[in-house]
Design a protein around this motif. Structure first.
Motif, PDB file in Angstrom:
ATOM      1  N   PRO A  28      32.075  35.995  39.389  1.00 62.39           N
ATOM      2  CA  PRO A  28      32.964  36.860  38.513  1.00 62.39           C
ATOM      3  C   PRO A  28      34.297  37.614  39.186  1.00 62.39           C
ATOM      4  O   PRO A  28      35.204  37.557  38.457  1.00 62.39           O
ATOM      5  N   ALA A  29      33.951  38.035  40.214  1.00 64.01           N
ATOM      6  CA  ALA A  29      34.808  38.722  40.968  1.00 64.01           C
ATOM      7  C   ALA A  29      36.123  37.854  41.332  1.00 64.01           C
ATOM      8  O   ALA A  29      37.149  38.259  41.278  1.00 64.01           O
ATOM      9  N   LEU A  30      35.702  36.836  41.846  1.00 67.57           N
ATOM     10  CA  LEU A  30      36.996  35.623  42.117  1.00 67.57           C
ATOM     11  C   LEU A  30      37.517  35.284  40.870  1.00 67.57           C
ATOM     12  O   LEU A  30      38.861  35.107  40.792  1.00 67.57           O
ATOM     13  N   ARG A  31      36.849  35.027  39.759  1.00 72.41           N
ATOM     14  CA  ARG A  31      37.597  34.425  38.678  1.00 72.41           C
ATOM     15  C   ARG A  31      38.600  35.498  37.958  1.00 72.41           C
ATOM     16  O   ARG A  31      39.300  35.105  37.420  1.00 72.41           O
ATOM     17  N   GLY A  32      38.083  36.676  38.478  1.00 70.39           N
ATOM     18  CA  GLY A  32      38.756  37.915  37.847  1.00 70.39           C
ATOM     19  C   GLY A  32      40.042  38.284  38.966  1.00 70.39           C
ATOM     20  O   GLY A  32      40.935  39.185  38.422  1.00 70.39           O
TER      21      GLY A  32
END
Length: 339
Positions: A28-32
């Motif tokens: 989720p951190a990278l997708r954000g």
């Protein structure tokens, strides 16, 4: 892969969001992060296309684009294992990108110009069995990104893994220097000096990016890499990413060391070539106007990269060296079990 291939890009990435049952995931951190949108554009896909057609679409786009290259015959597409916890299992909570071996092995088997680059975190409880499985599946090398996978190459607990790697004849392509493509990194694990252990055990090690940035132990990673090269003939390096804007001048520094020319292998770090970070304009002061225009007119990213690196002085044998070093399968029709 067709017979007579001479030029192989040994450093080509893929990705996935889990579409089509690939088993891939992005944290989720990278997708954000802004990086996620850049990577989608670089792979020439949209998230909706992946949801509709599956993550294998990225591999198809890589193969199609590569098939239009005049100068590069094949690419090693890299799996990416994740962080492994104390229980010897994948820890999704701290893994930013996961690209399973089974997915990459199956997809590359369908294309003549793609080869399988495996990734096994040596802290997995079944790491040795996984090594055997990826070799059976046709892996030509093993890829690590220690600062992201939390692998310490100097850890003596990895000796049995290194011995199996050596005995299987599988080269280790491992990131050296700082890593800037993720939201966080343990860059001390990219210290070339940490490769002393596998090198001393006879593993063929390819230092990705030739330790072209960062510092450890009070000196540049490149200086530490050079010292290791003088001690270990089984240490090589790829030239992927070293013409990018954040590594300006490193190819010139590398080529000043003539004793290393026989240690270099061709790689691109695709898809970063297509983001603009490796534009020929960054090297315009080293190119004649006619040569710069010729390179800029070349629309194929592999051909543009080859022409630029040749123009900057990279010796021709670098582009054909991989076939002698990789664990090339006798045929591209191999057993792609799901490791």
């Amino acid at each position: 892969m067709h017979a007579g291939t001479t030029t192989i890009d040994i450093h080509c990435h893929t990705a996935g969001i889990g579409a089509g049952g690939s088993g891939c995931f992005v944290s989720p951190a990278l997708r954000g992060s802004w990086r996620y949108r850049v990577y989608l554009r670089a792979f020439n896909v949209s998230e909706q296309e992946l949801r509709n057609e599956g993550d294998g679409l990225i591999m198809r786009r890589i193969s199609e684009r590569l098939s239009r290259s005049r100068l590069v015959d094949a690419a090693v597409v890299l799996a990416m294992d994740g962080v492994v916890g104390d229980n010897g299992r994948l820890d999704r909570s701290v893994t930013e990108v996961y690209i399973p071996n089974g997915f990459v092995a199956r997809e590359t088997s369908g294309y003549q110009n793609l080869l399988f680059g495996a990734s096994v975190n040596p802290y997995r409880g079944d790491a040795l069995a996984r090594l055997d499985q990826v070799v059976a599946a046709g892996a030509v090398l093993l890829k690590w990104l220690p600062s992201i996978q939390h692998i310490d190459p100097a850890d003596t607990r990895l000796i049995p893994f290194y011995l199996r790697l050596r005995d299987l004849g599988l080269p280790l392509l491992t990131h050296t220097g700082n890593e800037e493509s993720f939201t966080r990194a343990r860059n001390e694990l990219g210290d070339p000096e940490r490769l002393r252990l596998p090198l001393s055990l006879g593993v063929v090690v390819i230092a990705a990016h030739a330790a072209s940035n960062g510092r450890n132990g009070g000196e540049s990673n490149f200086r530490r890499f050079l010292r290791l090269c003088s001690e270990f003939p089984n240490l090589y390096a790829d030239v992927s990413a070293i013409t990018q804007a954040n590594r300006i001048g490193h190819l010139h520094r590398l080529l000043r060391h003539g004793e290393l020319h026989d240690r270099l292998l061709y790689g691109t770090d695709m898809p970063l070539l297509t983001t603009g970070i490796a534009s020929p304009w960054f090297h315009a002061h080293l190119l004649s106007p006619a040569r710069l225009v010729r390179i800029l007119k070349n629309r194929n990213p592999w051909d543009r990269d080859v022409e630029m690196k040749r123009s900057l002085g990279l010796p021709l044998p670098v582009f054909s060296r991989a076939t002698a070093l990789l664990r090339m399968p006798d045929t591209h029709e191999v057993d792609h079990a799901n490791p």
